[in-house]
Scaffold this motif. Structure first.
Motif: not given
Ligand code: DC
Length: 333
Positions: A4, A32-33, A96, A98-100, A113, A233
């Motif tokens: 991540i 988020k993850n 998952c 989910e990169h931040v 994005k 996606q």
């Protein structure tokens, strides 16, 4: 295990700012993850060389990440790099990734994005293996568009159609029941309710796919499906016309090629390992014929987009090709 990614920025190089930025970034990644400290294996930090007053790893320890391994490193000075930037790579047992991207780092990644990587090139250039590895590395979908044309060809073979013309194939396209599904990260091609992922790899389907894919009625239908999937996606698509026609605005475009001998040898080894009885010379002749079909057809031929990066894989291993592509992508973001 998932990798991540995250990044954030600070305005002044002070220990407090670094502490706050790291805490904010890691909390967002955890939330988020759905992570707990127990499923985080390690966190790697890097920062631009204009940040010197505090180790990001120390900030993470202070923020309560007490058990996982932490490591900080300094990025080289690069022209055009985002100033005072802190990056993390969290390796975790997670469903998952989910990169931040926070603060000024979020602006940097706006275009990412949702993004597409277009990989075009002739048969046997190594596109599909490279695409699969890239999809894994960026944790995005891999769409093998060749499989879709192969499914159309299989349908025509099953319907016993011998001559592929607009008139003979258009009715088939109207009633085509083709679905692309994913199970355990692998693409499954479903034709009329049957999983044909293996059947479409048969050598006779390869030649038929090359012929049928020249037809406008086939391409229009497949391109529409491909654009729909890519709109939903981030993905890597491999094919012949992805960068030039299907997704002309793709963020990253590569054209992967190799000499016909090298490509025929790769196909020979691949088919042999799957138990097919194949002959090298006929495979070479077939590859050269498919190249000719694919690049001389009137509608949307195999073509390198003007803004694509050319990579000759004849003398490169798959890992080397992936590394070159990842480096080019990194340079562009
Ligand atoms: O990549 P592949 O060998 O699985 O593709 C099978 C055939 O489909 C190939 O001969 C050309 C055609 N094709 C195409 O015309 N456009 C694409 N985007 C992908 C494949």
């Amino acid at each position: 295990m998932k990798a991540i990614r995250g990044a954030t920025t600070i305005e002044t190089d002070t220990a407090d700012e670094i502490r706050n930025a790291i805490q904010e970034l890691l909390s967002a990644i955890v939330k988020k993850n759905h992570l707990t400290e127990d499923n985080i294996i390690c966190i790697l930090f890097s920062n631009t060389s204009d940040i010197r007053s505090f180790y990001p790893a120390k900030a993470a320890r202070e923020a309560g990440f007490s058990r996982c391994a932490l490591y900080s490193s300094l990025e080289p000075e690069m022209d055009g790099a985002l100033k005072k930037c802190l990056r993390v790579l969290v390796l975790a047992e997670s469903e998952c990734a989910e990169h931040v991207y926070l603060r000024r780092a979020a602006n940097l990644r706006k275009d990412l994005k949702r993004f597409a990587i277009a990989l075009d090139g002739p048969s046997g250039s190594g596109k599909s293996t490279v695409a699969r590895l890239l999809a894994k590395s960026y944790n995005i979908l891999y769409l093998d568009t060749g499989a879709m044309y192969r499914a159309c060809a299989l349908k025509a073979i099953r319907e016993n159609i011998k001559n592929y013309t607009e008139d003979s194939i258009a009715p088939l396209m109207e009633k085509l029941d083709l679905q692309i599904k994913y199970a355990d990260g692998t693409q499954h091609t479903i034709l009329d309710g049957d999983d044909v992922s293996d059947a479409i790899r048969r050598p006779e389907v390869s030649m038929a796919a090359s012929s049928i894919s020249a037809l406008r009625c086939v391409r229009e239908k497949m391109v529409e499906m491909q654009r729909r999937i890519a709109q939903e996606q981030s993905c890597v698509l491999d094919g012949r016309d992805i960068g030039s026609y299907v997704l002309p605005n793709a963020a990253f475009k590569f054209f992967i090629t190799a000499t016909s001998e090298v490509r025929a040898k790769r196909r020979y080894l691949e088919l042999k390992s799957k138990g097919f009885d194949v002959d090298f010379d006929s495979l070479l002749a077939e590859i050269e014929l498919r190249d000719k079909n694919d690049s001389t057809r009137a509608f949307s031929p195999l073509k390198m987009a003007e803004d694509a990066i050319l990579i000759d894989t004849s003398e490169k291993t798959i890992e080397e090709v992936v590394r070159v592509i990842e480096k080019k992508i990194q340079e562009k973001v």
